[in-house]
Scaffold this motif. Structure first.
Motif, PDB file in Angstrom:
ATOM      1  N   LEU A   1      40.849  41.894  45.323  1.00  0.00           N
ATOM      2  CA  LEU A   1      41.533  43.105  45.781  1.00  0.00           C
ATOM      3  C   LEU A   1      42.127  42.896  47.178  1.00  0.00           C
ATOM      4  O   LEU A   1      43.256  43.323  47.447  1.00  0.00           O
ATOM      5  CB  LEU A   1      40.566  44.284  45.795  1.00  0.00           C
ATOM      6  CG  LEU A   1      39.948  44.686  44.449  1.00  0.00           C
ATOM      7  CD1 LEU A   1      39.045  45.897  44.626  1.00  0.00           C
ATOM      8  CD2 LEU A   1      41.023  44.965  43.415  1.00  0.00           C
TER       9      LEU A   1
ATOM     10  N   MET B   1      37.501  39.004  37.599  1.00  0.00           N
ATOM     11  CA  MET B   1      38.499  39.993  37.203  1.00  0.00           C
ATOM     12  C   MET B   1      37.961  40.905  36.101  1.00  0.00           C
ATOM     13  O   MET B   1      38.256  42.102  36.075  1.00  0.00           O
ATOM     14  CB  MET B   1      39.771  39.278  36.748  1.00  0.00           C
ATOM     15  CG  MET B   1      40.496  38.576  37.891  1.00  0.00           C
ATOM     16  SD  MET B   1      41.808  37.462  37.336  1.00  0.00           S
ATOM     17  CE  MET B   1      42.913  38.633  36.546  1.00  0.00           C
TER      18      MET B   1
ATOM     19  N   HIS C   1      37.637  44.888  36.255  1.00  0.00           N
ATOM     20  CA  HIS C   1      38.248  45.683  35.186  1.00  0.00           C
ATOM     21  C   HIS C   1      37.248  46.653  34.552  1.00  0.00           C
ATOM     22  O   HIS C   1      37.622  47.763  34.152  1.00  0.00           O
ATOM     23  CB  HIS C   1      38.819  44.741  34.126  1.00  0.00           C
ATOM     24  CG  HIS C   1      39.371  45.423  32.919  1.00  0.00           C
ATOM     25  ND1 HIS C   1      40.367  46.371  32.977  1.00  0.00           N
ATOM     26  CD2 HIS C   1      39.049  45.303  31.594  1.00  0.00           C
ATOM     27  CE1 HIS C   1      40.642  46.809  31.762  1.00  0.00           C
ATOM     28  NE2 HIS C   1      39.857  46.179  30.912  1.00  0.00           N
TER      29      HIS C   1
ATOM     30  N   TRP D   1      38.844  49.137  39.105  1.00  0.00           N
ATOM     31  CA  TRP D   1      39.486  48.373  40.177  1.00  0.00           C
ATOM     32  C   TRP D   1      40.750  47.679  39.696  1.00  0.00           C
ATOM     33  O   TRP D   1      41.728  47.575  40.439  1.00  0.00           O
ATOM     34  CB  TRP D   1      38.515  47.348  40.764  1.00  0.00           C
ATOM     35  CG  TRP D   1      37.364  47.929  41.509  1.00  0.00           C
ATOM     36  CD1 TRP D   1      36.026  47.732  41.265  1.00  0.00           C
ATOM     37  CD2 TRP D   1      37.427  48.814  42.644  1.00  0.00           C
ATOM     38  NE1 TRP D   1      35.265  48.434  42.172  1.00  0.00           N
ATOM     39  CE2 TRP D   1      36.096  49.101  43.028  1.00  0.00           C
ATOM     40  CE3 TRP D   1      38.476  49.372  43.369  1.00  0.00           C
ATOM     41  CZ2 TRP D   1      35.798  49.934  44.110  1.00  0.00           C
ATOM     42  CZ3 TRP D   1      38.177  50.215  44.440  1.00  0.00           C
ATOM     43  CH2 TRP D   1      36.856  50.487  44.801  1.00  0.00           C
ATOM     44  N   LEU D   2      40.730  47.199  38.463  1.00  0.00           N
ATOM     45  CA  LEU D   2      41.930  46.623  37.839  1.00  0.00           C
ATOM     46  C   LEU D   2      42.049  47.263  36.462  1.00  0.00           C
ATOM     47  O   LEU D   2      41.227  47.001  35.582  1.00  0.00           O
ATOM     48  CB  LEU D   2      41.808  45.098  37.713  1.00  0.00           C
ATOM     49  CG  LEU D   2      41.721  44.307  39.028  1.00  0.00           C
ATOM     50  CD1 LEU D   2      41.484  42.825  38.733  1.00  0.00           C
ATOM     51  CD2 LEU D   2      42.971  44.496  39.881  1.00  0.00           C
TER      52      LEU D   2
ATOM     53  N   ILE E   1      44.079  43.567  32.866  1.00  0.00           N
ATOM     54  CA  ILE E   1      44.042  42.176  33.311  1.00  0.00           C
ATOM     55  C   ILE E   1      44.526  41.280  32.173  1.00  0.00           C
ATOM     56  O   ILE E   1      44.291  41.568  31.006  1.00  0.00           O
ATOM     57  CB  ILE E   1      42.628  41.735  33.749  1.00  0.00           C
ATOM     58  CG1 ILE E   1      41.614  41.910  32.610  1.00  0.00           C
ATOM     59  CG2 ILE E   1      42.187  42.503  34.983  1.00  0.00           C
ATOM     60  CD1 ILE E   1      40.221  41.378  32.941  1.00  0.00           C
TER      61      ILE E   1
ATOM     62  N   VAL F   1      47.827  41.634  36.633  1.00  0.00           N
ATOM     63  CA  VAL F   1      46.867  42.724  36.780  1.00  0.00           C
ATOM     64  C   VAL F   1      47.603  44.007  37.146  1.00  0.00           C
ATOM     65  O   VAL F   1      48.724  43.968  37.665  1.00  0.00           O
ATOM     66  CB  VAL F   1      45.812  42.404  37.866  1.00  0.00           C
ATOM     67  CG1 VAL F   1      45.026  41.156  37.503  1.00  0.00           C
ATOM     68  CG2 VAL F   1      46.464  42.244  39.239  1.00  0.00           C
ATOM     69  N   HIS F   2      46.953  45.145  36.885  1.00  0.00           N
ATOM     70  CA  HIS F   2      47.479  46.457  37.273  1.00  0.00           C
ATOM     71  C   HIS F   2      46.507  47.082  38.265  1.00  0.00           C
ATOM     72  O   HIS F   2      45.336  47.288  37.952  1.00  0.00           O
ATOM     73  CB  HIS F   2      47.614  47.363  36.046  1.00  0.00           C
ATOM     74  CG  HIS F   2      48.696  46.942  35.108  1.00  0.00           C
ATOM     75  ND1 HIS F   2      49.431  47.851  34.378  1.00  0.00           N
ATOM     76  CD2 HIS F   2      49.174  45.736  34.773  1.00  0.00           C
ATOM     77  CE1 HIS F   2      50.308  47.194  33.626  1.00  0.00           C
ATOM     78  NE2 HIS F   2      50.165  45.908  33.855  1.00  0.00           N
ATOM     79  N   LEU F   3      47.018  47.395  39.450  1.00  0.00           N
ATOM     80  CA  LEU F   3      46.200  48.031  40.475  1.00  0.00           C
ATOM     81  C   LEU F   3      46.103  49.540  40.235  1.00  0.00           C
ATOM     82  O   LEU F   3      47.048  50.150  39.725  1.00  0.00           O
ATOM     83  CB  LEU F   3      46.800  47.792  41.853  1.00  0.00           C
ATOM     84  CG  LEU F   3      46.642  46.386  42.440  1.00  0.00           C
ATOM     85  CD1 LEU F   3      47.509  46.241  43.677  1.00  0.00           C
ATOM     86  CD2 LEU F   3      45.190  46.111  42.779  1.00  0.00           C
TER      87      LEU F   3
END
Length: 284
Positions: free
Chosen positions: A71, A120, A124, A145-146, A149, A163-165
């Motif tokens: 992050l 990750m 996730h 958090w993600l 992924i 990844v998607h924040l």
């Protein structure tokens, strides 16, 4: 970067010489596991006007303090690009090479990629429930958090990760005055999760204040979300202070008193080297 998908809304995190940045709302209360073993027990923080609850699944457990490096890497890349005037977004593409270069690690191997993917997965699958602020607004919301992924290869070699924040992190970075601070470049050299959190706490709470910041051991123990007893926590803190010669990078850490309660005083020594609190011994 070779192999990056040609998608207009995808931000590519591949800048070098990026300063480490972190979102301030993630630094005063720990939301990650400090344990060396998998942690299933939820983390819960409650204050007068807000709450945060963090849970993980039995298979993966909670995301760890070291998982948080991902992050920090993503936040730092986004801030760097924004400062240059580039477009940024919540969908980010990066390679293991860029990540390890940023964290000053050499892990470009099959084991390294496996460990990175496991981190990750924990990010996730760690679920956060909170009314923490998004920009200037507060609202109850839930996220991981993600949120997505993905890892890709060309059949013979690894290409990269997508990844998607969560909105919370993206809003903290993308607003007019980003809610971030710069971390010491040596942060990633810290191997102890508790040392890492104490530094993040010092950076957020003491900042550049001339008078520093004092917090009781009781409060630090609660904010750390440690699964250790308060006595064990205090013992671990004493050991860190001794081993690090009463400093974590630019911050002095000294035993102190806050009222009648044992406490720690954090102070930025690089700017104010002559100011010290009298030595006080932390009791068991």
């Amino acid at each position: 970067m070779i192999g990056v998908p040609d998608q207009l809304d995808l931000f590519v995190a591949d800048a070098f010489d990026v300063k480490a940045k972190h979102v301030v709302d993630l630094m005063s209360r720990n939301l990650f596991s400090l344990a060396k073993r998998k942690r299933i027990e939820p983390i819960h923080h409650q204050s007068e006007d807000s709450f945060v609850r963090v849970t993980g699944d039995p298979e993966h457990g909670l995301a760890t303090m070291h998982d948080q490096d991902i992050l920090i890497f993503l936040i730092s890349q986004l801030v760097h690009a924004r400062n240059r005037g580039d477009s940024i977004g919540r969908r980010v593409w990066f390679s293991g090479y860029e990540f390890w270069r940023f964290t000053q690690k050499r892990k470009a191997s099959g084991t390294g990629y496996s460990e990175l993917w496991s981190a990750m997965e924990r990010l996730h699958r760690t679920h956060i429930e909170t009314d923490i602020r998004i920009g200037k607004r507060r609202r109850n919301h839930q996220f991981t958090w993600l949120s997505e992924i993905e890892q890709r290869s060309d059949g013979a070699r690894h290409i990269g990760f997508e990844v998607h924040l969560p909105e919370f992190l993206y809003e903290a970075v993308s607003q007019d005055r980003p809610l971030v601070v710069t971390l010491d470049s040596r942060y990633f050299s810290l191997t102890s999760p508790l040392e890492r959190w104490l530094y993040l706490f010092a950076r957020k709470s003491a900042g550049k204040q001339q008078t520093g910041w004092t917090e009781t051991i009781e409060s630090l123990w609660q904010k750390s979300a440690s699964t250790a007893s308060k006595a064990e926590f205090a013992k671990a803190v004493r050991r860190i202070i001794r081993n690090k010669e009463s400093s974590l990078f630019e911050y002095d850490i000294q035993p102190a008193l806050l009222g009648r309660h044992q406490a720690l005083h954090f102070e930025r020594r690089a700017r104010f080297p002559d100011q010290r609190h009298p030595a006080i011994t932390l009791l068991d």
